[in-house]
Scaffold this motif. Structure first.
Motif, PDB file in Angstrom:
ATOM      1  N   UNK A 572      13.763   4.291  16.913  1.00 22.77           N
ATOM      2  CA  UNK A 572      14.061   4.032  15.503  1.00 22.77           C
ATOM      3  C   UNK A 572      12.831   3.528  14.768  1.00 22.77           C
ATOM      4  N   UNK A 573      12.070   2.660  15.418  1.00 25.78           N
ATOM      5  CA  UNK A 573      10.860   2.134  14.792  1.00 25.78           C
ATOM      6  C   UNK A 573       9.822   3.233  14.571  1.00 25.78           C
ATOM      7  N   UNK A 574       9.729   4.165  15.507  1.00 22.74           N
ATOM      8  CA  UNK A 574       8.784   5.268  15.357  1.00 22.74           C
ATOM      9  C   UNK A 574       9.223   6.244  14.271  1.00 22.74           C
ATOM     10  N   UNK A 575      10.541   6.407  14.133  1.00 22.14           N
ATOM     11  CA  UNK A 575      11.055   7.392  13.181  1.00 22.14           C
ATOM     12  C   UNK A 575      10.957   6.927  11.735  1.00 22.14           C
ATOM     13  N   UNK A 576      10.992   5.609  11.499  1.00 23.15           N
ATOM     14  CA  UNK A 576      10.978   5.079  10.134  1.00 23.15           C
ATOM     15  C   UNK A 576       9.546   4.748   9.737  1.00 23.15           C
ATOM     16  N   UNK A 577       8.967   5.598   8.927  1.00 21.38           N
ATOM     17  CA  UNK A 577       7.579   5.393   8.513  1.00 21.38           C
ATOM     18  C   UNK A 577       7.420   4.259   7.517  1.00 21.38           C
ATOM     19  N   UNK A 578       8.520   3.849   6.915  1.00 21.12           N
ATOM     20  CA  UNK A 578       8.468   2.783   5.918  1.00 21.12           C
ATOM     21  C   UNK A 578       9.096   1.486   6.428  1.00 21.12           C
ATOM     22  N   UNK A 579       9.140   1.326   7.728  1.00 26.61           N
ATOM     23  CA  UNK A 579       9.767   0.134   8.291  1.00 26.61           C
ATOM     24  C   UNK A 579       9.056  -1.121   7.802  1.00 26.61           C
ATOM     25  N   UNK A 580       9.823  -2.144   7.454  1.00 33.75           N
ATOM     26  CA  UNK A 580       9.268  -3.406   6.969  1.00 33.75           C
ATOM     27  C   UNK A 580       9.334  -4.502   8.025  1.00 33.75           C
ATOM     28  N   UNK A 581       9.965  -4.214   9.144  1.00 38.33           N
ATOM     29  CA  UNK A 581      10.149  -5.226  10.189  1.00 38.33           C
ATOM     30  C   UNK A 581       8.799  -5.721  10.685  1.00 38.33           C
ATOM     31  N   UNK A 582       8.639  -7.051  10.672  1.00 36.27           N
ATOM     32  CA  UNK A 582       7.376  -7.662  11.102  1.00 36.27           C
ATOM     33  C   UNK A 582       7.537  -8.493  12.365  1.00 36.27           C
ATOM     34  N   UNK A 583       8.778  -8.848  12.721  1.00 38.85           N
ATOM     35  CA  UNK A 583       9.015  -9.685  13.895  1.00 38.85           C
ATOM     36  C   UNK A 583      10.298  -9.259  14.586  1.00 38.85           C
ATOM     37  N   UNK A 584      10.189  -8.921  15.879  1.00 37.31           N
ATOM     38  CA  UNK A 584      11.349  -8.564  16.690  1.00 37.31           C
ATOM     39  C   UNK A 584      11.358  -9.472  17.920  1.00 37.31           C
ATOM     40  N   UNK A 601       4.770   0.535  22.807  1.00 39.06           N
ATOM     41  CA  UNK A 601       4.268   1.793  22.241  1.00 39.06           C
ATOM     42  C   UNK A 601       4.735   1.965  20.800  1.00 39.06           C
ATOM     43  N   UNK A 602       5.985   1.580  20.544  1.00 36.90           N
ATOM     44  CA  UNK A 602       6.509   1.670  19.178  1.00 36.90           C
ATOM     45  C   UNK A 602       5.751   0.748  18.240  1.00 36.90           C
ATOM     46  N   UNK A 603       5.420  -0.422  18.734  1.00 36.49           N
ATOM     47  CA  UNK A 603       4.639  -1.362  17.926  1.00 36.49           C
ATOM     48  C   UNK A 603       3.282  -0.764  17.562  1.00 36.49           C
ATOM     49  N   UNK A 604       2.622  -0.172  18.547  1.00 33.71           N
ATOM     50  CA  UNK A 604       1.314   0.434  18.294  1.00 33.71           C
ATOM     51  C   UNK A 604       1.427   1.607  17.328  1.00 33.71           C
ATOM     52  N   UNK A 605       2.507   2.349  17.459  1.00 32.51           N
ATOM     53  CA  UNK A 605       2.718   3.488  16.554  1.00 32.51           C
ATOM     54  C   UNK A 605       2.901   3.015  15.115  1.00 32.51           C
ATOM     55  N   UNK A 606       3.659   1.954  14.934  1.00 35.67           N
ATOM     56  CA  UNK A 606       3.872   1.410  13.583  1.00 35.67           C
ATOM     57  C   UNK A 606       2.546   0.997  12.970  1.00 35.67           C
ATOM     58  N   UNK A 607       1.692   0.358  13.783  1.00 42.78           N
ATOM     59  CA  UNK A 607       0.394  -0.066  13.252  1.00 42.78           C
ATOM     60  C   UNK A 607      -0.484   1.129  12.884  1.00 42.78           C
ATOM     61  N   UNK A 608      -0.450   2.182  13.717  1.00 42.98           N
ATOM     62  CA  UNK A 608      -1.269   3.362  13.430  1.00 42.98           C
ATOM     63  C   UNK A 608      -0.807   4.072  12.157  1.00 42.98           C
ATOM     64  N   UNK A 609       0.497   4.081  11.943  1.00 41.03           N
ATOM     65  CA  UNK A 609       1.040   4.811  10.804  1.00 41.03           C
ATOM     66  C   UNK A 609       0.993   4.007   9.514  1.00 41.03           C
ATOM     67  N   UNK A 610       1.207   2.712   9.600  1.00 44.26           N
ATOM     68  CA  UNK A 610       1.339   1.897   8.376  1.00 44.26           C
ATOM     69  C   UNK A 610       0.282   0.798   8.269  1.00 44.26           C
ATOM     70  N   UNK A 611      -0.474   0.562   9.362  1.00 47.87           N
ATOM     71  CA  UNK A 611      -1.453  -0.532   9.417  1.00 47.87           C
ATOM     72  C   UNK A 611      -0.797  -1.893   9.179  1.00 47.87           C
TER      73      UNK A 611
END
Length: 618
Positions: A572-584, A601-611
């Motif tokens: 789900x985190x990888x699929x949502x390019x506009x995710x706002x979640x900062x803490x899980x 891996x999902x965390x790293x993907x979020x950073x690569x896509x949205x910084x």
């Protein structure tokens, strides 16, 4: 016995000295000059090192026997009538002719010398023990002092009598470094350094006429009442210091009295923290007398002490007279109903108090009734009230509700860990419908079920003031989760919702997840300890796929989630390019390295896509 041994050793040495004249004749023998001279030189060097002559004399004595045996051969030749020339020839031939016995004699002599040296070394050690004075052992007091001290790099922990100059020098050097910090920074935290009274005496001088430090923390440093003398003449001359924290130091009543006498003449300190200092009623009364005269103090913290009704009464009198105090912390004491009633009297005539913290004082329904009466007559504007863990039931909740209805200044109300039940929750709900000031309310741990939560949820439908709602540790179940979900889907202004340990299960999590698809206010959601398992995690994952610009923090600890649920959240985190979640937060679940790796891996993907940084806690 020792004296007899001493006389024996001396007599042997004297006898050997008398025979010393024969040593030179022995060394004159050509055959013995090599071995004998070397052995004698070695023995002489040994004696010079040990500063003792008897071992060399004994050695010469043992070798002298061998010397006499060889001289007997010469004497026999002389008695046979041979001339002096013949005797000289005999001696010369004796030297020049090869004699197979000589190497064996040299080896035997060397071996005998080594053995004798070992024996004499043993005898010397024995003589030392018998005749030389023994070194004095350290006294019991010194041993006790050494065993009682634990070395620390903290300043002052080694400033004790009985230690060497090096330790004292090192500790003073460390204290000098901290003194430099006091001169350089506005806020200094020296808590837990264990520098004790001596260290405080060293550092206190730095505070005199200090124009830099405004906040100083000396908490948990082993400071006693005696050490507080260091502040005398120092705090009176300091007008810059605003905050002084002495919490966690065993100053007791005596220390509180001493500090109060010093602070009477201080005009700068605005916040004084004396939590967990072993203070009782007498110490609290001394602080109260100081409050009556102190004109700059705004915040006083006396949490977790042993203050009873008498101490509460003294503080109440001070509050009545003091015109500047704004915040009073008395959590974790023994005020009881009488102490609460005494405070109520003081609050009636006070205009300055804004925050009152009475958590854990066992004031009960009677005490809260008196307190609410006093607050209702309070001429000031109280903004924060903590009455958690005070054995308040639905009867006491009624008195609180009546006060909440009339209050126009209260912003924060803590009712945590009482026992108001559904009836008390309904009374609070009625009060909140009329109140338009409370923004944060904590009703956790009050045995509230679905009925009570339904009443609270009904308030949120028309109330946009409340932004923080704590309902944790209440068995609201699936029905309670449903009541909240239906209201919060399109109503209210809740930003922080805490539902930990509320027994909502996977089905309740599904209802909350559905609400998240539409709600645009909830930024922090706590669902710990609700038995969500993989099914509940998957429901939340489906909501995370949808664009939600509000949710920033999600806590799913203690929910028996396994790798399957972790995989769903990661996808789900990888699929949502506009995710706002900062803490899980997902600790204390049943994840293996595979599940943790998927989330990483999902965390790293979020950073690569949205910084954007996504912090995941396992």
């Amino acid at each position: 016995m020792a004296e007899e041994r001493k006389r024996g050793v001396l007599s042997v040495a004297a006898a050997m000295a008398m025979k010393g004249g024969e040593i030179s004749s022995y060394l004159d023998h050509p055959l013995k000059r090599g071995v004998g001279a070397e052995a004698l030189t070695t023995s002489a060097s040994y004696c010079a090192h040990r500063v003792l002559s008897p071992p060399s004399l004994v050695y010469i004595h043992s070798r002298r026997y061998f010397h006499f045996r060889r001289l007997s051969v010469t004497a026999a030749a002389a008695s046979s009538g041979r001339s002096a020339a013949e005797r000289r020839v005999y001696r010369q031939s004796q030297v020049e002719a090869p004699q197979p016995a000589v190497p064996r004699n040299q080896i035997a002599s060397a071996g005998a010398f080594v053995g004798i040296c070992c024996m004499l070394s043993f005898l010397w050690k024995l003589a030392e023990k018998l005749f030389l004075p023994k070194s004095e052992k350290p006294s019991a007091a010194e041993n006790q002092a050494t065993q009682g001290v634990k070395w620390s790099f903290a300043p002052g922990s080694n400033l004790l009598s009985g230690f060497g100059q090096k330790i004292d020098k090192d500790s003073k050097q460390t204290l000098n470094e901290f003194a430099n910090e006091l001169r350089a920074f506005r806020s200094i935290d020296m808590s837990g350094r264990n520098f004790g009274d001596n260290g405080l005496f060293f550092l206190a001088e730095t505070l005199a006429y200090n124009q830099i430090a405004e906040e100083v923390t000396f908490a948990a440093n082993g400071i006693t009442a005696e050490g507080l003398k260091a502040f005398d003449g120092v705090l009176q001359s300091n007008f810059v210091l605003k905050t002084l924290d002495l919490s966690g130091n065993p100053i007791g009543d005596e220390g509180a009295k001493r500090l109060s006498d010093i602070l009477v003449d201080n005009a700068g300190i605005q916040k004084l923290q004396l939590n967990s200092t072993g203070m009782g009623d007498e110490g609290a009364k001394a602080i109260a007398e100081m409050l009556k005269k102190h004109s700059s103090l705004r915040v006083i913290e006396l949490n977790n002490n042993s203050i009873d009704y008498s101490g509460f009464s003294g503080i109440a009198e001070a509050i009545l007279e003091n015109k500047t105090i704004q915040t009073v912390y008395l959590n974790g004491n023994y005020g009881g109903a009488l102490g609460a009633a005494a405070l109520a009297k003081g609050l009636e005539g006070n205009r300055s108090v804004r925050e009152l913290y009475l958590h854990g004082n066992s004031i009960g329904d009677e005490g809260v009734h008196a307190l609410m009466s006093g607050l209702s007559s309070h001429k000031g504007k109280l903004t924060a009230l903590d009455i958690g863990n005070n054995k308040i039931t639905s009867k006491g909740a009624h008195h609180v509700a009546e006060y909440v209805k009339r209050s126009k200044s209260l912003l924060w109300l803590n009712f945590y860990m009482n026992d108001i039940g559904d009836e008390g929750a309904e009374k609070i709900a009625v009060a909140l419908k009329q109140n338009r000031s409370v923004t944060s309310i904590d009703l956790g741990g009050n045995n509230i079920h679905a009925m009570g939560v339904t009443a609270i949820a009904g308030v949120l439908k028309d109330n946009s003031i409340i932004t923080t709602l704590e309902l944790g540790y209440n068995p609201i179940g699936l029905d309670g989760a449903k009541a909240l979900a239906e209201v919060l889907k399109f109503h209210g202004n809740i930003k922080t919702l805490m539902l930990g340990w509320c027994q909502i299960g996977a089905k309740g999590a599904e209802l909350i997840a559905e609400t998240l698809k539409y709600n645009n206010t909830i930024s922090s959601l706590d669902l710990r300890g609700n038995g969500l398992k993989d099914e509940g995690a998957k429901s939340l994952a489906r909501s995370l796929r949808v664009v939600n610009e509000a949710l920033v923090s999600l806590d799913l600890g203690f929910n028996e989630i396994r790798d399957e649920g972790a995989f769903a959240i990661a996808q789900a985190l990888k699929a949502n390019e506009d995710v706002r979640l900062a803490s899980l937060n997902i600790p204390n679940n049943f994840l293996t390295k595979l599940g943790q790796s998927a989330l990483t891996d999902a965390r790293d993907h979020v950073y690569e896509m949205t910084e954007k940084e996504l912090n995941i806690f396992f």
